[in-house]
Design a protein around this motif. Structure first.
Motif, PDB file in Angstrom:
ATOM      1  N   GLY A 119       6.374   8.132   1.960  1.00 37.02           N
ATOM      2  CA  GLY A 119       6.826   7.019   2.798  1.00 37.02           C
ATOM      3  C   GLY A 119       8.143   6.438   2.317  1.00 37.02           C
ATOM      4  N   ASP A 157       0.851  -1.192   0.000  1.00 37.56           N
ATOM      5  CA  ASP A 157       0.000   0.000   0.000  1.00 37.56           C
ATOM      6  C   ASP A 157       0.884   1.239   0.000  1.00 37.56           C
ATOM      7  OD1 ASP A 157      -2.471  -1.399   0.081  1.00 37.56           O
ATOM      8  OD2 ASP A 157      -2.173  -1.755   2.221  1.00 37.56           O
ATOM      9  N   GLU A 164       8.898   3.003   4.157  1.00 38.85           N
ATOM     10  CA  GLU A 164       7.534   2.494   4.278  1.00 38.85           C
ATOM     11  C   GLU A 164       7.370   1.166   3.539  1.00 38.85           C
ATOM     12  OE1 GLU A 164       3.612   2.095   5.430  1.00 38.85           O
ATOM     13  OE2 GLU A 164       5.184   3.384   6.245  1.00 38.85           O
ATOM     14  N   GLN A 171       6.290  -2.289   5.475  1.00 33.45           N
ATOM     15  CA  GLN A 171       5.093  -3.059   5.128  1.00 33.45           C
ATOM     16  C   GLN A 171       5.414  -4.471   4.682  1.00 33.45           C
ATOM     17  OE1 GLN A 171       2.019  -1.479   2.602  1.00 33.45           O
ATOM     18  NE2 GLN A 171       2.440   0.620   3.270  1.00 33.45           N
ATOM     19  N   VAL A 214       2.255   4.872   0.362  1.00 33.21           N
ATOM     20  CA  VAL A 214       1.995   5.983   1.271  1.00 33.21           C
ATOM     21  C   VAL A 214       2.810   7.176   0.776  1.00 33.21           C
ATOM     22  CG1 VAL A 214       2.277   6.818   3.645  1.00 33.21           C
ATOM     23  CG2 VAL A 214       1.620   4.438   3.231  1.00 33.21           C
ATOM     24  N   ASP A 215       2.143   8.324   0.538  1.00 32.76           N
ATOM     25  CA  ASP A 215       2.859   9.523   0.094  1.00 32.76           C
ATOM     26  C   ASP A 215       4.021   9.841   1.019  1.00 32.76           C
ATOM     27  OD1 ASP A 215       1.589  10.236  -2.256  1.00 32.76           O
ATOM     28  OD2 ASP A 215       0.092  11.492  -1.253  1.00 32.76           O
TER      29      ASP A 215
END
Length: 162
Positions: free
Chosen positions: A34, A29, A38, A42, A31-32
């Motif tokens: 990230g 997913d 990120e 994840q 994430v701006d």
């Protein structure tokens, strides 16, 4: 709601299949802002084994690609010295997209719009396999690190800043 694991084709994945280069897909997913942190969080991946694809340019506005560990930055001064140019700077997001054909946050070194020289942090090649962007935000691929030098013609540099 979690995304399904189905991933549609990108120019990068299409190119890899055409070249018969094996790779594994890892959607997540997006994430701006990230970034690699990120994605690694994840997917439970080691950030140091995840490669960021950075579009930069020299003093004559000639674009180039730098592949760097997800937990490191690029010393542009050392990069310029090692590749024999006066200066290297990161491209603006708009310029990077124009050169690569990919949206920032989804830039892959494979199947770029413009042919650009590829420079890889030498220690990335210490891993048998690395993770990098597959050509879309929220989509990583895993390839043998040797693909960077054999298929992309990437040349090594030592410009990582922790």
């Amino acid at each position: 709601m979690r995304k399904s694991n189905h991933v549609s084709e990108t120019p990068a994945s299409h190119w890899l299949r055409q070249q018969a280069i094996p790779f594994d897909e890892f959607p997540y997913d997006y994430v701006d802002h990230g970034g690699a942190h990120e994605a690694a969080r994840q997917l439970g991946l080691p950030l140091h084994q995840l490669a960021k694809t950075l579009i930069m340019e020299d003093e004559r506005a000639r674009p180039l690609i730098v592949l760097m560990h997800g937990d490191c930055e690029v010393s542009t001064k050392n990069l310029a010295r090692q590749i024999g140019v006066k200066k290297v700077t990161p491209c603006s997001p708009q310029t990077a997209q124009r050169h690569s054909g990919y949206q920032v946050g989804g830039t892959s070194p494979f199947a770029t719009r413009k042919h650009m020289p590829v420079w890889v942090e030498a220690s990335l090649l210490d891993f048998d396999q690395i993770y990098l962007n597959g050509g879309r935000r929220g989509y990583l691929i895993r390839v043998a690190s040797a693909v960077l030098t054999t298929a992309l013609g990437a040349r090594t540099v030592q410009v990582a800043l922790p």
